[in-house]
Design a protein around this motif. Structure first.
Motif, PDB file in Angstrom:
ATOM      1  N   GLY A 139    -125.203 -91.629  51.591  1.00 57.27           N
ATOM      2  CA  GLY A 139    -123.915 -92.219  51.251  1.00 57.27           C
ATOM      3  C   GLY A 139    -123.206 -91.346  50.242  1.00 57.27           C
ATOM      4  N   HIS A 140    -122.615 -91.985  49.224  1.00 60.05           N
ATOM      5  CA  HIS A 140    -121.753 -91.192  48.344  1.00 60.05           C
ATOM      6  C   HIS A 140    -121.811 -91.477  46.856  1.00 60.05           C
ATOM      7  N   GLU A 141    -122.015 -92.715  46.472  1.00 59.32           N
ATOM      8  CA  GLU A 141    -121.828 -93.004  45.053  1.00 59.32           C
ATOM      9  C   GLU A 141    -123.129 -92.773  44.268  1.00 59.32           C
TER      10      GLU A 141
ATOM     11  N   ILE B  91    -129.206 -87.493  52.100  1.00 57.53           N
ATOM     12  CA  ILE B  91    -128.448 -87.157  53.309  1.00 57.53           C
ATOM     13  C   ILE B  91    -126.981 -87.172  52.896  1.00 57.53           C
ATOM     14  N   CYS B  92    -126.190 -86.269  53.462  1.00 61.39           N
ATOM     15  CA  CYS B  92    -124.744 -86.224  53.218  1.00 61.39           C
ATOM     16  C   CYS B  92    -124.431 -85.981  51.738  1.00 61.39           C
ATOM     17  N   CYS B  93    -123.364 -86.610  51.264  1.00 59.98           N
ATOM     18  CA  CYS B  93    -122.886 -86.267  49.921  1.00 59.98           C
ATOM     19  C   CYS B  93    -123.769 -86.795  48.801  1.00 59.98           C
ATOM     20  N   THR B  94    -124.481 -87.909  49.024  1.00 58.91           N
ATOM     21  CA  THR B  94    -125.446 -88.332  48.006  1.00 58.91           C
ATOM     22  C   THR B  94    -126.472 -87.225  47.799  1.00 58.91           C
TER      23      THR B  94
ATOM     24  N   SER C 220    -127.426 -83.087  56.669  1.00 63.41           N
ATOM     25  CA  SER C 220    -126.002 -83.384  56.596  1.00 63.41           C
ATOM     26  C   SER C 220    -125.675 -84.600  57.473  1.00 63.41           C
ATOM     27  N   PHE C 221    -124.394 -84.872  57.576  1.00 64.27           N
ATOM     28  CA  PHE C 221    -123.897 -86.053  58.288  1.00 64.27           C
ATOM     29  C   PHE C 221    -124.569 -86.249  59.658  1.00 64.27           C
ATOM     30  N   LEU C 222    -124.619 -85.198  60.457  1.00 59.55           N
ATOM     31  CA  LEU C 222    -125.140 -85.363  61.816  1.00 59.55           C
ATOM     32  C   LEU C 222    -126.666 -85.317  61.875  1.00 59.55           C
TER      33      LEU C 222
ATOM     34  N   GLN D  98    -119.559 -94.930  52.950  1.00 60.45           N
ATOM     35  CA  GLN D  98    -118.956 -93.757  53.600  1.00 60.45           C
ATOM     36  C   GLN D  98    -119.962 -92.892  54.367  1.00 60.45           C
ATOM     37  N   CYS D  99    -119.590 -92.630  55.624  1.00 56.61           N
ATOM     38  CA  CYS D  99    -120.304 -91.689  56.501  1.00 56.61           C
ATOM     39  C   CYS D  99    -121.691 -92.162  56.934  1.00 56.61           C
ATOM     40  N   CYS D 100    -122.002 -93.442  56.693  1.00 57.86           N
ATOM     41  CA  CYS D 100    -123.270 -94.001  57.168  1.00 57.86           C
ATOM     42  C   CYS D 100    -123.008 -94.600  58.555  1.00 57.86           C
TER      43      CYS D 100
ATOM     44  N   VAL E  19    -115.126 -76.381  53.526  1.00 59.24           N
ATOM     45  CA  VAL E  19    -115.501 -77.744  53.153  1.00 59.24           C
ATOM     46  C   VAL E  19    -115.548 -78.659  54.380  1.00 59.24           C
ATOM     47  N   GLY E  20    -115.985 -79.872  54.133  1.00 54.12           N
ATOM     48  CA  GLY E  20    -115.872 -80.909  55.158  1.00 54.12           C
ATOM     49  C   GLY E  20    -117.152 -81.127  55.950  1.00 54.12           C
ATOM     50  N   CYS E  21    -116.950 -81.753  57.103  1.00 52.50           N
ATOM     51  CA  CYS E  21    -118.010 -82.444  57.823  1.00 52.50           C
ATOM     52  C   CYS E  21    -118.635 -81.597  58.917  1.00 52.50           C
ATOM     53  N   ASN E  22    -119.453 -82.272  59.724  1.00 54.15           N
ATOM     54  CA  ASN E  22    -119.822 -81.816  61.069  1.00 54.15           C
ATOM     55  C   ASN E  22    -119.228 -82.808  62.049  1.00 54.15           C
TER      56      ASN E  22
ATOM     57  N   GLY F 110    -119.588 -80.695  50.338  1.00 55.23           N
ATOM     58  CA  GLY F 110    -119.821 -81.607  51.461  1.00 55.23           C
ATOM     59  C   GLY F 110    -120.856 -81.089  52.439  1.00 55.23           C
ATOM     60  N   CYS F 111    -120.683 -81.474  53.692  1.00 52.21           N
ATOM     61  CA  CYS F 111    -121.671 -81.094  54.699  1.00 52.21           C
ATOM     62  C   CYS F 111    -121.575 -79.615  55.055  1.00 52.21           C
ATOM     63  N   ALA F 112    -120.420 -78.997  54.837  1.00 53.46           N
ATOM     64  CA  ALA F 112    -120.301 -77.547  55.056  1.00 53.46           C
ATOM     65  C   ALA F 112    -121.249 -76.801  54.118  1.00 53.46           C
TER      66      ALA F 112
ATOM     67  N   SER G  90    -120.263 -82.469  46.243  1.00 51.55           N
ATOM     68  CA  SER G  90    -119.953 -83.415  47.319  1.00 51.55           C
ATOM     69  C   SER G  90    -118.463 -83.332  47.655  1.00 51.55           C
ATOM     70  N   CYS G  91    -118.004 -84.270  48.479  1.00 52.74           N
ATOM     71  CA  CYS G  91    -116.587 -84.201  48.881  1.00 52.74           C
ATOM     72  C   CYS G  91    -115.622 -84.539  47.747  1.00 52.74           C
ATOM     73  N   VAL G  92    -115.984 -85.476  46.858  1.00 53.51           N
ATOM     74  CA  VAL G  92    -115.070 -85.698  45.726  1.00 53.51           C
ATOM     75  C   VAL G  92    -115.027 -84.449  44.846  1.00 53.51           C
TER      76      VAL G  92
ATOM     77  N   GLU H 263    -111.331 -89.250  57.839  1.00 54.51           N
ATOM     78  CA  GLU H 263    -110.018 -89.425  57.185  1.00 54.51           C
ATOM     79  C   GLU H 263    -110.018 -88.771  55.808  1.00 54.51           C
ATOM     80  N   LYS H 264    -111.209 -88.753  55.191  1.00 55.94           N
ATOM     81  CA  LYS H 264    -111.299 -88.125  53.868  1.00 55.94           C
ATOM     82  C   LYS H 264    -110.930 -86.647  53.963  1.00 55.94           C
ATOM     83  N   ALA H 265    -111.340 -86.021  55.072  1.00 52.82           N
ATOM     84  CA  ALA H 265    -111.017 -84.595  55.254  1.00 52.82           C
ATOM     85  C   ALA H 265    -109.510 -84.411  55.440  1.00 52.82           C
TER      86      ALA H 265
HETATM   87  O1  BF8 Z   1    -117.686 -87.017  51.998  1.00 52.60           O
HETATM   88  S1  BF8 Z   1    -118.343 -83.821  54.440  1.00 52.60           S
HETATM   89  S2  BF8 Z   1    -119.328 -86.026  56.881  1.00 52.60           S
HETATM   90  S3  BF8 Z   1    -120.732 -86.805  53.980  1.00 52.60           S
HETATM   91  S4  BF8 Z   1    -116.697 -86.925  54.917  1.00 52.60           S
HETATM   92 FE1  BF8 Z   1    -118.948 -87.366  55.283  1.00 52.60          FE
HETATM   93 FE2  BF8 Z   1    -117.595 -85.264  55.926  1.00 52.60          FE
HETATM   94 FE3  BF8 Z   1    -120.071 -85.056  55.178  1.00 52.60          FE
HETATM   95 FE4  BF8 Z   1    -119.427 -86.679  52.264  1.00 52.60          FE
HETATM   96 NI1  BF8 Z   1    -117.255 -85.595  53.174  1.00 52.60          NI
END
Ligand code: BF8
Length: 649
Positions: free
Chosen positions: A261-263, A296-299, A314-316, A335-337, A446-449, A477-479, A519-521, A558-560
């Motif tokens: 998650g994120h926080e 996993i992910c941003c946590t 990462s996310f995927l 987020q992202c779970c 930056v950003g996701c998969n 982030g996941c990048a 992380s993404c923030v 949407e965060k991206a």
């Molecule tokens: O905030 S990079 S898939 S985990 S949205 Fe989500 Fe994208 Fe990963 Fe983190 Ni950001």
């Protein structure tokens, strides 16, 4: 037409993910990859942004024969409204995360921290100084209370623009004022944007897109920046730290707990809980060798940056982690779970535990994290995971071998210290390296998969292409996790992959060519770094003049969208690996991909091929260098003592 066969090797880049995807097929598990395959023919109207379901006269879609919806909205209005709503979604996610941290800081300041404390006084003092809060002869609690109240005002302010905007270079601030995009309070921006996109309110596409820029600034220079500042105060500003990444970090004989998650409030307490002697004893009593806590992910990025805790994926990789059959518990927050997690877990012994009342998942156990009793609450979750260890079925377990070390923890203060040393912490060496041409420029990847494309492929190809050309890469982030899994976040990677100039800088300082900034923030850290480079001097007087580009190669969230939008509003050109859903409006597309140059000196660029993206980015960096008059490669001047004295005068 016959459906193309599903080939795992076409879906993922790293060995661990490939092994798990093959296991998923053997175990008859649906993952996002197979579901993407099932969803192949995705809605073309949605993709172009011309589907409108804002009111119940619709849903309407725009076609040649029906160029307006029932209410009369045309493609421009519909596309712009949809885009603004995506920015609102992203902004609210980052900002709500920030709000929770601010409220925690307030409690700590009031002596009601219950286990949370101000870990980093120098981060607190730096922040207080930035906002003009008096610090001399005051207790840290008093300073923190003023800061927390000021931040709460950043969310609620109705008439004043955000104070956090003043952390940007002056020219940036005046460009925002001139274009009427300086945001008021974060909550007000979100509410106003939602109001403006309801049926029958704001219909002028340009007005809506400008509001998207304004709202996104309330994220990047508001909610995200605040989240980052407060997390550093409460949990410590990151410092370079060694960690490990990828699914190979799971223990064969340990209780494996994934936090996703994120926080950071919960994950910080879990890092303490798993080290408690009584808890380790309990784990051993069940026959396990100990506990493996991983993210996993941003946590994962948060725990890595501050504690060097392993990044499982990462996310995927969230579903793939469960498919190892070796995870006792996956603890999720916001987020992202994926909602599919309990479904995947039902084939194994893994328990999915949701922890916040604002984010429940059908099929997950809900154990709301008790913030007022954080350590005990975290320990209870760990105990439950330990109890689940006996249910692990050895016949279902396959832990991939793949894992790589990385160095993470590059906050801005840490970068300054790394470049200039403890006593002269400064961006000067970086600015000089850019001016001399040893470093061509700085690119944030930056950003996701996104399962629409082969996982990590674009990110990794682009990263290597740019590093080869002496571009310093900043990642979040996941990048960032993609590079970590490739070994690109080790100082040695510079020797193998970097061009001569970048290699020299990395060797001198002992840093990797790809810096993990969090992380993404923490994309707000990239804005902070860009500001510091401008202030350091020699590279123009606003962010848009820097040889710097942002890239979201495999984004999905949407965060991206919000992040990309505030990067452009901050003067940083952004390359997208896949376009926004705006193709249905030529006007909106032209505005975002071209005409914003006139507003912010930056715009979006769509590029689906990583090699072409590398060329595009290198050209943009060259152009910025030319405009700054630093396009001629200067020989490195070796300063003698006389020169140095003159510099220091
Ligand atoms: O905030 S990079 S898939 S985990 S949205 Fe989500 Fe994208 Fe990963 Fe983190 Ni950001």
């Amino acid at each position: 037409m016959a459906k193309k066969p599903f080939i795992p090797a076409d879906q993922v880049s790293d060995d661990a993910s490939l092994e798990m995807l093959i296991k998923a097929q053997a175990d008859h598990i649906n993952t996002c990859y197979s579901r993407m395959d099932d969803q192949r023919n995705q809605c073309k109207f949605g993709k172009s942004g011309i589907c409108c379901k804002i009111c119940h006269m619709g849903p309407c879609k725009i076609t040649k024969n029906s160029p307006r919806g029932v209410c009369g909205a045309d493609a421009d209005t519909i596309v712009a409204r949809n885009y603004l709503r995506e920015v609102v979604g992203g902004t609210s996610a980052h900002s709500d995360h920030g709000r929770h941290l601010v409220l925690k800081l307030k409690k700590v300041a009031q002596g009601k921290g219950n286990g949370y404390e101000i870990k980093d006084e120098s981060a607190l003092h730096n922040a207080a100084k930035m906002y003009g809060i008096e610090t001399s002869e005051r207790s840290k609690e008093d300073i923190a209370l003023d800061l927390a109240n000021l931040f709460i005002g950043e969310f609620t302010s109705q008439e004043e623009t955000l104070k956090t905007l003043t952390l940007a270079p002056l020219k940036q601030q005046s460009s925002w004022d001139k274009n009427h995009v300086s945001p008021l309070g974060i909550d007000r921006m979100v509410v106003e944007s939602m109001h403006r996109t309801t049926m029958g309110v704001d219909h002028e596409y340009r007005n809506l897109v400008l509001q998207a820029f304004r709202t996104s600034l309330a994220d990047g220079w508001g909610g995200s920046r605040i989240a980052m500042i407060v997390a550093d105060i409460l949990f410590g500003a990151p410092q370079p730290v060694l960690g490990t990444s990828n699914l190979g970090i799971l223990g064969e004989n340990t209780v494996n707990i994934m936090v996703h998650g994120h926080e950071p409030e919960l994950s910080e307490m879990l890092t303490v809980a798993v080290q408690a002697p009584d808890i380790i004893e309990e784990a051993k009593a069940t026959g396990a060798e100990g506990i493996t806590l991983a993210g996993i992910c941003c946590t994962a990025n948060e725990m890595l940056m501050r504690h060097g805790i392993a990044v499982a994926g990462s996310f995927l990789q969230q579903e793939l982690a469960i498919i190892t059959g070796a995870v006792e518990m996956m603890i999720i927050d916001v987020q992202c779970c994926m909602p599919s997690l309990p479904d995947v877990a039902s084939s194994y012994h893994t328990e999915i535990v949701s922890t916040t009342d604002i984010a429940k998942t059908a099929g997950a156990s809900h154990l709301a994290f008790d913030h007022d009793n954080g350590l005990e609450s975290a320990k209870n979750m760990v105990r439950r995971a330990i109890a689940n260890y006996k249910n692990r079925d050895p016949n279902k377990v396959t832990i991939p071998e793949a894992k790589k070390q990385l160095v993470g923890g590059f906050g801005v203060a840490a970068i300054k210290k790394m470049l200039g040393g403890t006593f002269r912490a400064s961006f000067r060496p970086l600015n000089d390296a850019i001016i001399s041409g040893r470093i061509k420029g700085v690119v944030g990847i930056v950003g996701c998969n996104n399962p629409k494309t082969k996982t990590d492929a674009y990110i990794n190809i682009l990263t290597k292409e740019l590093v080869k050309e002496n571009v310093l890469i900043l990642k979040t982030g996941c990048a960032a996790i993609a590079s970590a899994k490739q070994g690109m976040m080790l100082p040695e990677a510079a020797l193998e992959f970097a061009g001569e100039g970048l290699k020299e800088v990395c060797e001198t300082v002992g840093m990797p060519p790809v810096l993990h900034m969090g992380s993404c923030v923490d994309n707000a850290r990239i804005l902070e770094a860009a500001t510091e480079i401008v202030i350091e001097g020699g590279l123009g007087d606003d962010i848009s003049q820097l040889p710097a580009v942002g890239v979201a190669p495999e984004w999905m969230s949407e965060k991206a969208v919000a992040i990309g939008t505030y990067f452009v509003a901050s003067g940083i050109d952004v390359v997208l690996g896949q376009p926004f859903y705006i193709a249905g409006s030529e006007n909106v597309t032209n505005l975002l991909n071209k005409n914003t140059k006139e507003l912010f000196n930056a715009s979006f660029h769509d590029c689906e091929d990583p090699y072409e993206a590398a060329i595009l980015i290198l050209n943009m960096l060259d152009e910025a260098r030319k405009n700054l008059g630093i396009d001629k490669k200067k020989e490195r001047k070796l300063f003698d003592m006389k020169d140095r004295r003159e510099i220091n005068v």
